[in-house]
Design a protein around this motif. Sequence first.
Motif, PDB file in Angstrom:
ATOM      1  N   PRO A 161      14.073  24.798  18.575  1.00  0.00           N
ATOM      2  CA  PRO A 161      12.905  25.307  19.451  1.00  0.00           C
ATOM      3  C   PRO A 161      13.485  25.272  20.934  1.00  0.00           C
ATOM      4  O   PRO A 161      13.863  24.380  21.393  1.00  0.00           O
ATOM      5  N   ASP A 162      12.789  26.331  21.503  1.00  0.00           N
ATOM      6  CA  ASP A 162      12.949  26.542  22.837  1.00  0.00           C
ATOM      7  C   ASP A 162      12.103  25.809  23.646  1.00  0.00           C
ATOM      8  O   ASP A 162      10.538  26.083  23.428  1.00  0.00           O
ATOM      9  N   SER A 163      12.226  25.062  24.481  1.00  0.00           N
ATOM     10  CA  SER A 163      11.425  24.129  25.118  1.00  0.00           C
ATOM     11  C   SER A 163      10.217  24.821  25.897  1.00  0.00           C
ATOM     12  O   SER A 163       9.338  24.552  26.524  1.00  0.00           O
ATOM     13  N   ARG A 164      10.616  26.076  26.502  1.00  0.00           N
ATOM     14  CA  ARG A 164       9.742  26.879  27.156  1.00  0.00           C
ATOM     15  C   ARG A 164       8.810  27.300  26.576  1.00  0.00           C
ATOM     16  O   ARG A 164       7.401  27.803  26.927  1.00  0.00           O
ATOM     17  N   PHE A 165       8.540  27.274  25.051  1.00  0.00           N
ATOM     18  CA  PHE A 165       7.574  27.779  24.320  1.00  0.00           C
ATOM     19  C   PHE A 165       6.917  26.655  23.523  1.00  0.00           C
ATOM     20  O   PHE A 165       5.824  26.684  22.856  1.00  0.00           O
ATOM     21  N   PHE A 166       7.739  25.614  23.081  1.00  0.00           N
ATOM     22  CA  PHE A 166       7.492  24.578  22.039  1.00  0.00           C
ATOM     23  C   PHE A 166       7.415  23.099  22.675  1.00  0.00           C
ATOM     24  O   PHE A 166       8.755  22.877  23.077  1.00  0.00           O
ATOM     25  N   SER A 167       6.684  22.202  22.691  1.00  0.00           N
ATOM     26  CA  SER A 167       6.915  20.852  23.488  1.00  0.00           C
ATOM     27  C   SER A 167       6.869  19.870  22.400  1.00  0.00           C
ATOM     28  O   SER A 167       6.037  19.692  21.539  1.00  0.00           O
ATOM     29  N   SER A 168       8.013  19.142  22.432  1.00  0.00           N
ATOM     30  CA  SER A 168       8.249  17.994  21.673  1.00  0.00           C
ATOM     31  C   SER A 168       7.553  16.734  22.037  1.00  0.00           C
ATOM     32  O   SER A 168       7.146  16.430  23.062  1.00  0.00           O
ATOM     33  N   ARG A 169       6.965  16.075  20.990  1.00  0.00           N
ATOM     34  CA  ARG A 169       6.375  14.878  21.426  1.00  0.00           C
ATOM     35  C   ARG A 169       7.054  13.579  20.978  1.00  0.00           C
ATOM     36  O   ARG A 169       6.891  12.216  21.074  1.00  0.00           O
ATOM     37  N   GLY A 170       8.407  13.955  20.750  1.00  0.00           N
ATOM     38  CA  GLY A 170       9.317  12.908  20.431  1.00  0.00           C
ATOM     39  C   GLY A 170       9.775  12.401  21.776  1.00  0.00           C
ATOM     40  O   GLY A 170       9.420  12.716  22.914  1.00  0.00           O
ATOM     41  N   PRO A 171      10.985  11.284  21.641  1.00  0.00           N
ATOM     42  CA  PRO A 171      11.452  11.059  20.541  1.00  0.00           C
ATOM     43  C   PRO A 171      10.676  10.034  19.542  1.00  0.00           C
ATOM     44  O   PRO A 171       9.972   9.319  19.953  1.00  0.00           O
ATOM     45  N   LEU A 172      10.829   9.991  18.272  1.00  0.00           N
ATOM     46  CA  LEU A 172      10.090   9.471  17.190  1.00  0.00           C
ATOM     47  C   LEU A 172      11.350   8.859  16.424  1.00  0.00           C
ATOM     48  O   LEU A 172      12.185   9.337  16.016  1.00  0.00           O
ATOM     49  N   SER A 173      11.214   7.658  15.823  1.00  0.00           N
ATOM     50  CA  SER A 173      11.967   6.988  14.950  1.00  0.00           C
ATOM     51  C   SER A 173      12.086   7.777  13.677  1.00  0.00           C
ATOM     52  O   SER A 173      11.160   8.181  13.185  1.00  0.00           O
ATOM     53  N   LEU A 174      13.131   7.730  12.784  1.00  0.00           N
ATOM     54  CA  LEU A 174      13.524   8.293  11.619  1.00  0.00           C
ATOM     55  C   LEU A 174      12.486   7.461  10.752  1.00  0.00           C
ATOM     56  O   LEU A 174      12.170   7.905   9.478  1.00  0.00           O
ATOM     57  N   ALA A 175      12.221   6.090  11.049  1.00  0.00           N
ATOM     58  CA  ALA A 175      11.109   5.422   9.941  1.00  0.00           C
ATOM     59  C   ALA A 175       9.897   6.181  10.048  1.00  0.00           C
ATOM     60  O   ALA A 175       9.202   6.167   9.096  1.00  0.00           O
ATOM     61  N   VAL A 176       9.406   6.301  10.930  1.00  0.00           N
ATOM     62  CA  VAL A 176       8.156   6.969  11.373  1.00  0.00           C
ATOM     63  C   VAL A 176       8.205   8.421  10.818  1.00  0.00           C
ATOM     64  O   VAL A 176       7.291   8.934   9.931  1.00  0.00           O
ATOM     65  N   LEU A 177       9.391   8.966  10.982  1.00  0.00           N
ATOM     66  CA  LEU A 177       9.279  10.466  10.450  1.00  0.00           C
ATOM     67  C   LEU A 177       9.487  10.417   9.022  1.00  0.00           C
ATOM     68  O   LEU A 177       9.032  11.258   8.363  1.00  0.00           O
ATOM     69  N   ALA A 178       9.993   9.540   8.318  1.00  0.00           N
ATOM     70  CA  ALA A 178      10.098   9.497   7.139  1.00  0.00           C
ATOM     71  C   ALA A 178       8.769   9.263   6.321  1.00  0.00           C
ATOM     72  O   ALA A 178       8.496   9.871   5.264  1.00  0.00           O
ATOM     73  N   GLU A 179       8.062   8.200   6.913  1.00  0.00           N
ATOM     74  CA  GLU A 179       6.601   8.072   6.427  1.00  0.00           C
ATOM     75  C   GLU A 179       5.700   9.405   6.642  1.00  0.00           C
ATOM     76  O   GLU A 179       5.316   9.628   5.470  1.00  0.00           O
ATOM     77  N   VAL A 180       5.982   9.970   7.616  1.00  0.00           N
ATOM     78  CA  VAL A 180       5.058  11.365   7.993  1.00  0.00           C
ATOM     79  C   VAL A 180       5.484  12.333   6.780  1.00  0.00           C
ATOM     80  O   VAL A 180       4.559  12.918   6.384  1.00  0.00           O
ATOM     81  N   GLY A 181       6.873  12.548   6.517  1.00  0.00           N
ATOM     82  CA  GLY A 181       7.291  13.505   5.475  1.00  0.00           C
ATOM     83  C   GLY A 181       7.205  13.061   4.140  1.00  0.00           C
ATOM     84  O   GLY A 181       7.545  13.994   3.355  1.00  0.00           O
ATOM     85  N   GLY A 182       6.757  11.941   3.920  1.00  0.00           N
ATOM     86  CA  GLY A 182       6.944  11.367   2.478  1.00  0.00           C
ATOM     87  C   GLY A 182       8.146  11.293   1.756  1.00  0.00           C
ATOM     88  O   GLY A 182       8.418  11.659   0.828  1.00  0.00           O
ATOM     89  N   ALA A 183       9.202  11.052   2.815  1.00  0.00           N
ATOM     90  CA  ALA A 183      10.480  10.929   2.212  1.00  0.00           C
ATOM     91  C   ALA A 183      11.063   9.486   2.336  1.00  0.00           C
ATOM     92  O   ALA A 183      10.412   8.717   3.016  1.00  0.00           O
ATOM     93  N   GLN A 184      12.390   9.389   1.747  1.00  0.00           N
ATOM     94  CA  GLN A 184      12.966   8.052   1.954  1.00  0.00           C
ATOM     95  C   GLN A 184      14.223   7.933   2.550  1.00  0.00           C
ATOM     96  O   GLN A 184      15.079   8.861   2.521  1.00  0.00           O
ATOM     97  N   LEU A 185      14.342   6.945   3.168  1.00  0.00           N
ATOM     98  CA  LEU A 185      15.869   6.830   4.060  1.00  0.00           C
ATOM     99  C   LEU A 185      16.914   6.185   3.129  1.00  0.00           C
ATOM    100  O   LEU A 185      16.657   5.117   2.273  1.00  0.00           O
ATOM    101  N   VAL A 186      17.857   7.007   3.020  1.00  0.00           N
ATOM    102  CA  VAL A 186      19.019   6.322   1.985  1.00  0.00           C
ATOM    103  C   VAL A 186      19.726   5.106   2.791  1.00  0.00           C
ATOM    104  O   VAL A 186      19.899   4.315   1.904  1.00  0.00           O
ATOM    105  N   ARG A 187      19.660   5.207   3.947  1.00  0.00           N
ATOM    106  CA  ARG A 187      20.031   3.762   4.491  1.00  0.00           C
ATOM    107  C   ARG A 187      19.001   3.343   5.453  1.00  0.00           C
ATOM    108  O   ARG A 187      18.796   3.796   6.620  1.00  0.00           O
ATOM    109  N   PRO A 188      18.403   2.159   5.008  1.00  0.00           N
ATOM    110  CA  PRO A 188      17.229   1.641   5.788  1.00  0.00           C
ATOM    111  C   PRO A 188      17.746   1.286   7.220  1.00  0.00           C
ATOM    112  O   PRO A 188      16.653   1.430   8.054  1.00  0.00           O
TER     113      PRO A 188
END
Length: 348
Positions: free
Chosen positions: A2-29
């Motif tokens: 994503p081009d930062s001129r058009f889309f603003s990230s609210r990150g960085p976010l940890s993979l643990a948080v993103l895994a929970e958001v996405g309903g996914a599992q970390l292969v290596r905790p």
Amino acid sequence: MPDSRFFSSRGPLSLAVLAEVGGAQLVRPDDGDRLIDTVSEGPTATADALAYCASKSAVRRLAVDAGACVTTGVLAAEVPRSVACLTAANPRLAFARIAAALFPALPLQPGVSERAVVDPDASLAQDCRIEAGAVIGANAEVGAGAWVGPNSTIGPGVVLGPRTRVDANVTIVCAVIGADVRIHAGARIGQDGFGFVLASKDEGHVRVPQLGRVRIEDRADIGANTCIDRGALGDTVIGEGAFLDNLVHVGHNVQVGPHVVLAGQCGIGGSSSIGAFSTAGGQVGIADHITVGHKCQIGGQAGVTRDLDDDAKVAGTPAVPVARYLRQAVALERLANRRGQAGGGAAS
């Protein structure tokens, strides 16, 4: 990426948080503390980016410097050790939710532009946003958190539900629109349906008054330059969570069921109905007064001239079951080849 001129990230976010958001599992905790700031295509993914890999070829193209990827459990073993891996039963859905968490919609800044035209009898929620050049007609209602883009027209009496977003250069008349609806630029909603009757050779065609409405239910998504005609007497209805691509035409009195998906350049004839969770590929045409059942799948460029039962899968013009369509294609090719051989020339 994503081009930062058009889309603003609210990150960085940890993979643990993103895994929970996405309903996914970390292969290596232990990778849960890794920080992700953006999303990216696999080959160009950087150390702060998460990519989506749905196939072996996508995993093979994944950059070894990528921060993370989301994939299936089966493909996880193919992911380079240097890349943190998330798995999900539906990795595309997980990726969509993660991307939305990293790049949320910009918060609405309430207010009415000085260059907007708002009828004094219109009702505007205090926290809506009306952009420059927008026109809000008499007795129109704009709900809480709704947004009306530049140069869009909301006609008299139109209702926009809470958090509905109307992009630039949209016209809406004779319509009641629910909550969390997205209407993309240039859409035309509620104009006259295509109704007329031949009076005589001398007088020609006489227009039938179109006295109905358009009703768009919650969370529907209406593509750019899509046209939805109002009903002749009753309503034209777009069901909850339906997605209409760009350049779709919906005729008067059509009933589009919940969670229907219509790809670009579909045309739906007047008084037809499409059942819940059905899908139609690009340039599909559905004749007027047709009933399409629930969970039907209609192949691109198909012409539907007869009613379809629930769960039908059709293709071709006129549309027939997919298996029959494929047999017809094979038979036609064989016939063409035989004729070419009989004529002494090779089939093209």
